[in-house]
Write an enzyme that holds these catalytic residues in place. Structure first.
Site, PDB file in Angstrom:
ATOM      1  N   SER A 155       0.961  -1.023   0.019  1.00  0.00           N
ATOM      2  CA  SER A 155       0.089  -0.141   0.036  1.00  0.00           C
ATOM      3  C   SER A 155       0.863   1.187   0.220  1.00  0.00           C
ATOM      4  CB  SER A 155      -0.913   0.221   1.346  1.00  0.00           C
ATOM      5  OG  SER A 155      -1.312   1.059   1.439  1.00  0.00           O
TER       6      SER A 155
ATOM      7  N   HIS B 149       2.401  12.277  -0.608  1.00  0.00           N
ATOM      8  CA  HIS B 149       1.962  13.727  -0.725  1.00  0.00           C
ATOM      9  C   HIS B 149       3.267  14.418  -1.049  1.00  0.00           C
ATOM     10  CE1 HIS B 149      -1.883  12.624   1.184  1.00  0.00           C
ATOM     11  NE2 HIS B 149      -1.295  11.889   2.072  1.00  0.00           N
TER      12      HIS B 149
ATOM     13  N   HIS C  39      -1.879   7.135  -5.133  1.00  0.00           N
ATOM     14  CA  HIS C  39      -2.019   6.206  -4.141  1.00  0.00           C
ATOM     15  C   HIS C  39      -2.089   4.906  -5.102  1.00  0.00           C
ATOM     16  CE1 HIS C  39      -5.375   3.149  -3.494  1.00  0.00           C
ATOM     17  NE2 HIS C  39      -4.865   3.073  -2.352  1.00  0.00           N
TER      18      HIS C  39
ATOM     19  N   ASN D  25      -2.244   0.207  -4.408  1.00  0.00           N
ATOM     20  CA  ASN D  25      -2.548  -0.691  -3.254  1.00  0.00           C
ATOM     21  C   ASN D  25      -2.596  -2.107  -4.106  1.00  0.00           C
ATOM     22  OD1 ASN D  25      -5.336  -1.781  -1.666  1.00  0.00           O
ATOM     23  ND2 ASN D  25      -3.372  -2.083  -0.866  1.00  0.00           N
ATOM     24  N   THR D  26      -1.949  -3.197  -3.896  1.00  0.00           N
ATOM     25  CA  THR D  26      -2.332  -4.357  -4.543  1.00  0.00           C
ATOM     26  C   THR D  26      -2.400  -5.326  -3.358  1.00  0.00           C
ATOM     27  OG1 THR D  26      -0.403  -4.759  -5.261  1.00  0.00           O
ATOM     28  CG2 THR D  26      -1.854  -4.001  -6.870  1.00  0.00           C
ATOM     29  N   ARG D  27      -3.190  -6.384  -3.178  1.00  0.00           N
ATOM     30  CA  ARG D  27      -3.197  -7.379  -2.089  1.00  0.00           C
ATOM     31  C   ARG D  27      -3.778  -8.683  -2.630  1.00  0.00           C
ATOM     32  NH1 ARG D  27      -6.687  -3.531  -1.924  1.00  0.00           N
ATOM     33  NH2 ARG D  27      -9.137  -4.084  -2.041  1.00  0.00           N
TER      34      ARG D  27
ATOM     35  N   HIS E 143      -3.735   7.438 -16.764  1.00  0.00           N
ATOM     36  CA  HIS E 143      -4.730   6.265 -17.235  1.00  0.00           C
ATOM     37  C   HIS E 143      -4.354   5.238 -18.465  1.00  0.00           C
ATOM     38  CE1 HIS E 143      -8.584   7.113 -15.156  1.00  0.00           C
ATOM     39  NE2 HIS E 143      -8.169   8.161 -14.868  1.00  0.00           N
TER      40      HIS E 143
END
Lengths: 298, 298
Positions: free
Chosen positions: A120, A124, A134, A136-138, A168
């Site tokens: 994660s 800033h 940001h 995040n992968t899980r 994108h």
């Protein structure tokens, strides 16, 4: 299956998140080392390049696992960035178990064991022209199920369509290599997920978000999750390099602090990862590492 | 009962909250007018005395009522203080109705009309030696029930036992005049309510909190709620006067900003009033007026 507990796969997933973390922290420290002429003439340019501080985290007594928290504060490019990895396991509390059973996770009503590993990241930035970001992968495992989830989204306080498009496009390329409908689905999911209902607006300019990903083919779903993680640096680094030399005004700094207030609202009121972390007794400093270094509510 | 809708009582309660607001905002503006020798030799002393800005708030289209938001920013004593009153009515959404019915509110399963009026105040101070403070009281009515709730708590980043004792003593006097067990019960409730589970600590040094107060005697319960509101200025003003002249260090200012981060976490993750306000579509700026002007997460 010869490995009903998925031990080899869990180990591979955890090792990947660790490896991704190492790549990202190295790339971020390299950004801090940019020559002074790549920086605007603000006081931050005169600072020593920022470096990550590491801390191992542990869950509450009696619960398994922990993680590694890496935070860089007060750098030349990054005002505060946290990159956390964690691998935790144990038995879900009654409330989390009921919620998972209600979501339809097979077997959850009988056996509330779980294992989860992930990375994660929230950054800033010093320069209000460089977007906050940001990622995040899980991977999540229970005795009767497994799935992947994650995403990335861009949070500029000053929006540049060319930056949004680049971000994108990089995520889309990662998606398109795996399934033709992933990008459209996961972009729409991000638009819905990163929305702040009480403000009637998105927190940023979106990205992708996915959860409960289990096509039945673990190798394919793991490969996709690796692709999302691997797309992060090419999606983000060019934006930092493009905007880093741009000077900023006091008004732009103000806009940045107010925009960060929105981000804090989102994370504390709606974010799933934050709720899960706080409710399962993970280290609050690690869970809340995403909160901005300084934020303003007018 | 000749007034089944409680119209006269609702009007009296709403008028009291308005009157209390007028008294408090006048007292706070008077604090801003203190002579320079009552102030420490910081830049804030040279500012013009702060004044409240007023704004009427309205709930989303099709829902009844609104309020008056009064905010003073960047003053000599107050960095940001909000004093909001609101009187709202309408029909609860299905989720809020189910929650109230589950809490045992009589008749809620059949008739989800409600009316609520109250005052809410949060003050964030310039001087880290002057404690931040919160006060809130309200009356709630449904076709089958009515009740009062509220409380006040002190949130110093630098704790002075003499200040804490004074604040509690003033609230205790208000409680003791109404029932011998109120103070002990409502202090314990505040200790439980203003606790931040994920940090394992209280957000401040407590005060009192009560909810669902209905002894069957509306006049007595209204009188108690008035007493809590009336006790606020005598509980708080002497602390401001005592600490206002005290100079502060950069480290104390830092501690204040970090302490405010805790306060924001509490309000966004746990506060009932915040949840109710955001879920019932009240003006988000009014609901989130409690958030600090500037906060830090290290």
């Amino acid at each position: 299956m010869t490995d009903p507990d998925f031990d080899a796969r869990k180990a591979r997933a955890a090792a990947w998140f660790r490896d991704l973390r190492d790549r990202i922290t190295a790339a971020f420290e390299a950004l801090e080392d940019a020559p002074a002429d790549a920086m605007p003439s603000h006081a931050v340019a005169e600072r020593a390049p920022g470096r990550f501080e590491l801390r191992e985290t542990r869950r509450d007594e009696g619960r398994g696992g922990g993680g590694l928290m890496s935070v860089m504060r007060g750098g030349r490019v990054f005002e505060k960035v946290g990159v956390n990895i964690s691998t935790v396991h144990g038995t879900l509390g009654a409330r989390a178990q009921a919620a998972m059973a209600a979501r339809g996770v097979p077997g959850m009503d009988r056996d509330p064991r779980f294992w989860a590993s992930g990375i994660s990241l929230v950054a800033h930035m010093q320069n209000p022209h460089v977007p906050a970001v940001h990622m995040n992968t899980r991977m999540f495992w229970t005795p009767g199920a497994w799935w992947f989830g994650g995403g990335a989204d861009l949070n500029p306080c000053i929006e540049y369509p060319i930056d949004t498009d680049h971000f994108h496009a990089a995520l889309q390329a990662a998606c398109d290599a795996h399934a033709p409908d992933y990008y459209a689905r996961f972009k729409a999911w991000a638009d819905e997920y990163f929305f702040i209902p009480h403000r009637g607006r998105a927190r940023g300019v979106g990205g992708i978000f996915y959860d409960d990903l289990n096509t039945g083919d673990w190798e394919a779903d793991f490969a996709f999750t690796q692709a999302v993680g691997a797309a992060f640096l090419p999606a983000f680094l060019p934006l930092v390099e493009r905007r880093r030399p741009q000077p900023w005004t006091e008004a732009e700094r103000e806009a940045q602090l107010v925009h960060r207030g929105l981000y804090a609202e989102y994370n504390l009121v709606y974010d799933r990862g934050t709720k899960f972390g706080l409710e399962t007794g993970h280290d609050p400093d690690a869970v809340l590492m995403s909160l901005p270094p300084l934020a303003k509510w007018v």
